[in-house]
Design a protein around this motif. Structure first.
Motif, PDB file in Angstrom:
ATOM      1  N   ASN A  56      43.616  52.021  43.911  1.00 51.05           N
ATOM      2  CA  ASN A  56      43.574  52.604  42.562  1.00 51.05           C
ATOM      3  C   ASN A  56      42.872  51.661  41.590  1.00 51.05           C
ATOM      4  OD1 ASN A  56      44.733  55.070  43.118  1.00 51.05           O
ATOM      5  ND2 ASN A  56      46.801  54.405  42.627  1.00 51.05           N
ATOM      6  N   GLU A  57      43.152  50.364  41.685  1.00 47.83           N
ATOM      7  CA  GLU A  57      42.496  49.379  40.810  1.00 47.83           C
ATOM      8  C   GLU A  57      40.992  49.331  41.084  1.00 47.83           C
ATOM      9  OE1 GLU A  57      43.750  47.734  38.175  1.00 47.83           O
ATOM     10  OE2 GLU A  57      45.538  48.938  38.565  1.00 47.83           O
ATOM     11  N   SER A  63      34.846  53.559  38.569  1.00 48.99           N
ATOM     12  CA  SER A  63      34.631  54.673  37.632  1.00 48.99           C
ATOM     13  C   SER A  63      33.824  54.230  36.416  1.00 48.99           C
ATOM     14  CB  SER A  63      35.970  55.277  37.200  1.00 48.99           C
ATOM     15  OG  SER A  63      36.668  54.403  36.334  1.00 48.99           O
ATOM     16  N   LYS A  64      33.868  52.957  36.083  1.00 45.07           N
ATOM     17  CA  LYS A  64      33.070  52.413  34.974  1.00 45.07           C
ATOM     18  C   LYS A  64      31.616  52.222  35.386  1.00 45.07           C
ATOM     19  CE  LYS A  64      36.762  51.768  32.390  1.00 45.07           C
ATOM     20  NZ  LYS A  64      37.263  52.972  31.805  1.00 45.07           N
ATOM     21  N   ILE A  65      31.389  51.946  36.650  1.00 45.12           N
ATOM     22  CA  ILE A  65      30.034  51.736  37.173  1.00 45.12           C
ATOM     23  C   ILE A  65      29.363  53.069  37.475  1.00 45.12           C
ATOM     24  CG2 ILE A  65      28.706  50.735  39.088  1.00 45.12           C
ATOM     25  CD1 ILE A  65      31.028  48.656  39.341  1.00 45.12           C
ATOM     26  N   TYR A  66      30.113  53.996  38.067  1.00 41.45           N
ATOM     27  CA  TYR A  66      29.599  55.307  38.463  1.00 41.45           C
ATOM     28  C   TYR A  66      30.182  56.362  37.520  1.00 41.45           C
ATOM     29  CZ  TYR A  66      28.116  52.974  42.740  1.00 41.45           C
ATOM     30  OH  TYR A  66      27.513  52.140  43.658  1.00 41.45           O
ATOM     31  N   GLU A  67      29.696  56.379  36.304  1.00 40.60           N
ATOM     32  CA  GLU A  67      30.280  57.251  35.276  1.00 40.60           C
ATOM     33  C   GLU A  67      30.087  58.735  35.541  1.00 40.60           C
ATOM     34  OE1 GLU A  67      28.356  55.524  31.794  1.00 40.60           O
ATOM     35  OE2 GLU A  67      30.340  54.794  31.184  1.00 40.60           O
ATOM     36  N   LEU A 107      38.659  48.866  56.118  1.00 35.56           N
ATOM     37  CA  LEU A 107      38.632  47.770  55.153  1.00 35.56           C
ATOM     38  C   LEU A 107      39.705  46.715  55.377  1.00 35.56           C
ATOM     39  CD1 LEU A 107      38.025  49.821  51.877  1.00 35.56           C
ATOM     40  CD2 LEU A 107      36.344  48.811  53.428  1.00 35.56           C
ATOM     41  N   GLY A 108      40.713  47.018  56.192  1.00 40.85           N
ATOM     42  CA  GLY A 108      41.826  46.099  56.375  1.00 40.85           C
ATOM     43  C   GLY A 108      42.824  46.237  55.237  1.00 40.85           C
ATOM     44  N   GLU A 109      43.849  45.420  55.250  1.00 30.49           N
ATOM     45  CA  GLU A 109      44.909  45.491  54.238  1.00 30.49           C
ATOM     46  C   GLU A 109      44.498  44.849  52.922  1.00 30.49           C
ATOM     47  OE1 GLU A 109      48.036  46.991  54.513  1.00 30.49           O
ATOM     48  OE2 GLU A 109      47.220  47.828  56.361  1.00 30.49           O
ATOM     49  N   ARG A 110      43.601  43.879  52.979  1.00 28.62           N
ATOM     50  CA  ARG A 110      43.132  43.177  51.776  1.00 28.62           C
ATOM     51  C   ARG A 110      41.659  43.522  51.567  1.00 28.62           C
ATOM     52  NH1 ARG A 110      47.368  41.376  49.231  1.00 28.62           N
ATOM     53  NH2 ARG A 110      48.748  40.054  50.404  1.00 28.62           N
ATOM     54  N   PHE A 111      41.340  44.116  50.452  1.00 29.73           N
ATOM     55  CA  PHE A 111      39.956  44.472  50.166  1.00 29.73           C
ATOM     56  C   PHE A 111      39.702  44.360  48.677  1.00 29.73           C
ATOM     57  CE2 PHE A 111      42.610  48.217  50.737  1.00 29.73           C
ATOM     58  CZ  PHE A 111      42.454  48.894  49.540  1.00 29.73           C
ATOM     59  N   GLU A 112      38.428  44.279  48.335  1.00 27.63           N
ATOM     60  CA  GLU A 112      37.974  44.111  46.958  1.00 27.63           C
ATOM     61  C   GLU A 112      37.175  45.350  46.551  1.00 27.63           C
ATOM     62  OE1 GLU A 112      38.554  41.314  45.086  1.00 27.63           O
ATOM     63  OE2 GLU A 112      39.693  40.374  46.725  1.00 27.63           O
ATOM     64  N   VAL A 113      36.867  45.430  45.275  1.00 30.77           N
ATOM     65  CA  VAL A 113      36.118  46.571  44.760  1.00 30.77           C
ATOM     66  C   VAL A 113      34.758  46.696  45.455  1.00 30.77           C
ATOM     67  CG1 VAL A 113      35.104  45.352  42.782  1.00 30.77           C
ATOM     68  CG2 VAL A 113      35.443  47.823  42.667  1.00 30.77           C
ATOM     69  N   GLU A 114      34.134  45.572  45.782  1.00 27.89           N
ATOM     70  CA  GLU A 114      32.835  45.609  46.466  1.00 27.89           C
ATOM     71  C   GLU A 114      32.960  46.216  47.856  1.00 27.89           C
ATOM     72  OE1 GLU A 114      34.106  42.821  45.056  1.00 27.89           O
ATOM     73  OE2 GLU A 114      32.799  42.641  43.291  1.00 27.89           O
ATOM     74  N   ASP A 115      34.075  45.960  48.522  1.00 32.22           N
ATOM     75  CA  ASP A 115      34.303  46.539  49.849  1.00 32.22           C
ATOM     76  C   ASP A 115      34.407  48.059  49.761  1.00 32.22           C
ATOM     77  OD1 ASP A 115      34.492  43.930  51.022  1.00 32.22           O
ATOM     78  OD2 ASP A 115      36.591  43.834  50.384  1.00 32.22           O
ATOM     79  N   VAL A 116      35.133  48.537  48.764  1.00 32.39           N
ATOM     80  CA  VAL A 116      35.291  49.984  48.577  1.00 32.39           C
ATOM     81  C   VAL A 116      33.947  50.595  48.200  1.00 32.39           C
ATOM     82  CG1 VAL A 116      36.447  51.787  47.234  1.00 32.39           C
ATOM     83  CG2 VAL A 116      37.712  49.729  47.927  1.00 32.39           C
TER      84      VAL A 116
END
Length: 148
Positions: A56-57, A63-67, A107-116
């Motif tokens: 969600n984060e 959502s700010k990048i892909y308006e 993505l595994g259990e730990r991922f960042e916005v760049e991964d998504v």
């Protein structure tokens, strides 16, 4: 080129993730939207499940990048699909109602916005911003600054 940039600037803009509270809101957010709009909905188990919260984060930031992409999120039990979702099968995201994907498998259990972002670009749900010409990026930034 100016005509293409003008058309791109006419697209509907969202710029945030919408948390859907009912199954009807979930359906309406898809069914009542223009057919040209890309919609990504995170159907998740619960807020207390760490990968769900992280996704969600990440989607808030994307959502700010892909308006022009409509991002939403809904708890699976609220959407009426809880039988398809269990805590060990989340988080999930959907582009259409039949296309559920368990992101933690990739993505595994730990991922960042760049991964998504990379995952969604790879699956052609988002455009690859690295391929956007500098002139278009500059024009979009100017448009954004003018509206502030």
């Amino acid at each position: 080129m100016q005509e293409l940039m003008h058309q791109a600037n006419l697209k509907k803009k969202f710029g945030q993730i919408v948390f859907l509270g009912t199954g009807q809101e979930f359906l309406d957010s898809i069914d009542k939207e223009d057919k040209t709009v890309t919609i990504i909905v995170h159907v998740y188990y619960e807020d207390h499940v760490e990968p769900c919260r992280i996704l969600n984060e990440c989607l808030k930031k994307l959502s700010k990048i892909y308006e022009t992409v409509k991002f939403g999120a809904i708890i699976a039990s609220t959407a009426g699909v809880s039988k398809k979702f269990k805590s060990d099968r989340v988080p999930a995201s959907t582009c259409c109602l039949e296309n559920f994907v368990r992101l933690t498998d990739d993505l595994g259990e730990r991922f960042e916005v760049e991964d998504v972002q990379n995952f969604l670009v790879e699956h052609r749900l988002l455009e690859d911003k690295s391929l956007t010409p500098a002139l278009v990026k500059s024009s979009a930034a100017d448009e954004s600054d003018d509206s502030d």
